[in-house]
Design a protein around this motif. Sequence first.
Motif, PDB file in Angstrom:
ATOM      1  N   ASP A  30       0.828  -1.213   0.000  1.00  0.00           N
ATOM      2  CA  ASP A  30       0.000   0.000   0.000  1.00  0.00           C
ATOM      3  C   ASP A  30       0.863   1.264   0.000  1.00  0.00           C
ATOM      4  OD1 ASP A  30      -2.458   1.286  -0.115  1.00  0.00           O
ATOM      5  OD2 ASP A  30      -2.618   1.465   2.057  1.00  0.00           O
ATOM      6  N   HIS A  32       2.117   4.747  -1.071  1.00  0.00           N
ATOM      7  CA  HIS A  32       1.657   6.012  -1.655  1.00  0.00           C
ATOM      8  C   HIS A  32       2.810   7.007  -1.604  1.00  0.00           C
ATOM      9  CE1 HIS A  32      -2.784   5.142  -1.521  1.00  0.00           C
ATOM     10  NE2 HIS A  32      -2.332   4.244  -0.654  1.00  0.00           N
ATOM     11  N   LYS A  33       2.912   7.833  -2.644  1.00  0.00           N
ATOM     12  CA  LYS A  33       3.860   8.938  -2.630  1.00  0.00           C
ATOM     13  C   LYS A  33       3.147  10.181  -3.138  1.00  0.00           C
ATOM     14  CE  LYS A  33       7.772  11.003  -2.015  1.00  0.00           C
ATOM     15  NZ  LYS A  33       8.368  11.163  -0.666  1.00  0.00           N
ATOM     16  N   THR A  82       5.140   8.268   1.273  1.00  0.00           N
ATOM     17  CA  THR A  82       4.301   9.080   2.158  1.00  0.00           C
ATOM     18  C   THR A  82       3.505   8.181   3.088  1.00  0.00           C
ATOM     19  OG1 THR A  82       4.108  10.719   0.377  1.00  0.00           O
ATOM     20  CG2 THR A  82       2.558  10.908   2.217  1.00  0.00           C
ATOM     21  N   GLU A  83       3.042   7.056   2.544  1.00  0.00           N
ATOM     22  CA  GLU A  83       2.324   6.049   3.328  1.00  0.00           C
ATOM     23  C   GLU A  83       2.741   4.668   2.842  1.00  0.00           C
ATOM     24  OE1 GLU A  83      -1.947   6.464   3.351  1.00  0.00           O
ATOM     25  OE2 GLU A  83      -1.809   8.616   2.972  1.00  0.00           O
ATOM     26  N   GLY A  84       2.526   3.673   3.696  1.00  0.00           N
ATOM     27  CA  GLY A  84       2.787   2.294   3.318  1.00  0.00           C
ATOM     28  C   GLY A  84       4.072   1.759   3.929  1.00  0.00           C
ATOM     29  N   SER A  85       4.319   0.463   3.713  1.00  0.00           N
ATOM     30  CA  SER A  85       5.481  -0.202   4.281  1.00  0.00           C
ATOM     31  C   SER A  85       6.329  -0.833   3.184  1.00  0.00           C
ATOM     32  CB  SER A  85       5.053  -1.274   5.284  1.00  0.00           C
ATOM     33  OG  SER A  85       4.361  -2.324   4.628  1.00  0.00           O
ATOM     34  N   HIS A  94      11.161   1.340   5.948  1.00  0.00           N
ATOM     35  CA  HIS A  94      10.443   2.551   6.344  1.00  0.00           C
ATOM     36  C   HIS A  94      10.769   2.978   7.773  1.00  0.00           C
ATOM     37  CE1 HIS A  94       8.061  -1.084   7.057  1.00  0.00           C
ATOM     38  NE2 HIS A  94       7.582  -0.490   8.131  1.00  0.00           N
TER      39      HIS A  94
END
Length: 244
Positions: A30, A32-33, A82-85, A94
């Motif tokens: 998942d 996101h950038k 920005t989000e996720g692993s 991360h």
Amino acid sequence: MSRPSAGSAILPDRLAVPEGVSETLIELRDIHKVYRVGGSEIRALDGIDLELASGDYVAISGTSGSGKSTLMNIIGCLDTPTEGSYRLGGLPVHDLEDDTLSALRNEAIGFVFQSFNLLPRLDARSNVEVPLEYSDLKLQERRRRATEALERVGLADRVGHRPNELSGGQRQRVAIARALVNAPSILLADEPTGNLDSKTAEDIMRLFDELSVAGTTVIVVTHESEIAEHTKKVVQLSDGRIVS
């Protein structure tokens, strides 16, 4: 760049996979950038899930603006989502601190770029030695490893030549030797044939084919279908998402 901590030197060993064993090396969940420009948001990556095994030979393909270079930068630990692993060889990238991340990037990942990025005043061997300057190796050992890397890419007779004395294909081979000198687990190539004629590009891709057969995990970012056809797997991106 800060110097890697002493414990970080074990990172490449932790990424190593026994010969003949296929297991997850790269795991994105998942991802996101988002880039913020003024009052606007640009979603470069929008929910990427991707698993790649050790030894995979992969093309990341898509049109300009599809997110392929952003994805490569995250895989190569040059950028953070920005989000996720992101787990690399089981390591939670991360969550890593900057020193450990720098060590991981320098010792476990080799980079090849479209523009070669060679230092014009240095000869081929000295250019290949650059990543080794962050190690504790003595000069004689650095030179030996750089010479071996150049031999591996077919440039044993060009070790003393500067970039302006080499053809485009030879300069890219020097860049590949530099990427290989630390024996990385992963080789990342961003449009590696973009500045080359078709025959030279084919020669470079045959070299990547050989590296893949030898067990290196090779990831090539390209918008050219002829280049992607060399790989065993194609990840197609559009608008920051994997579409096939």
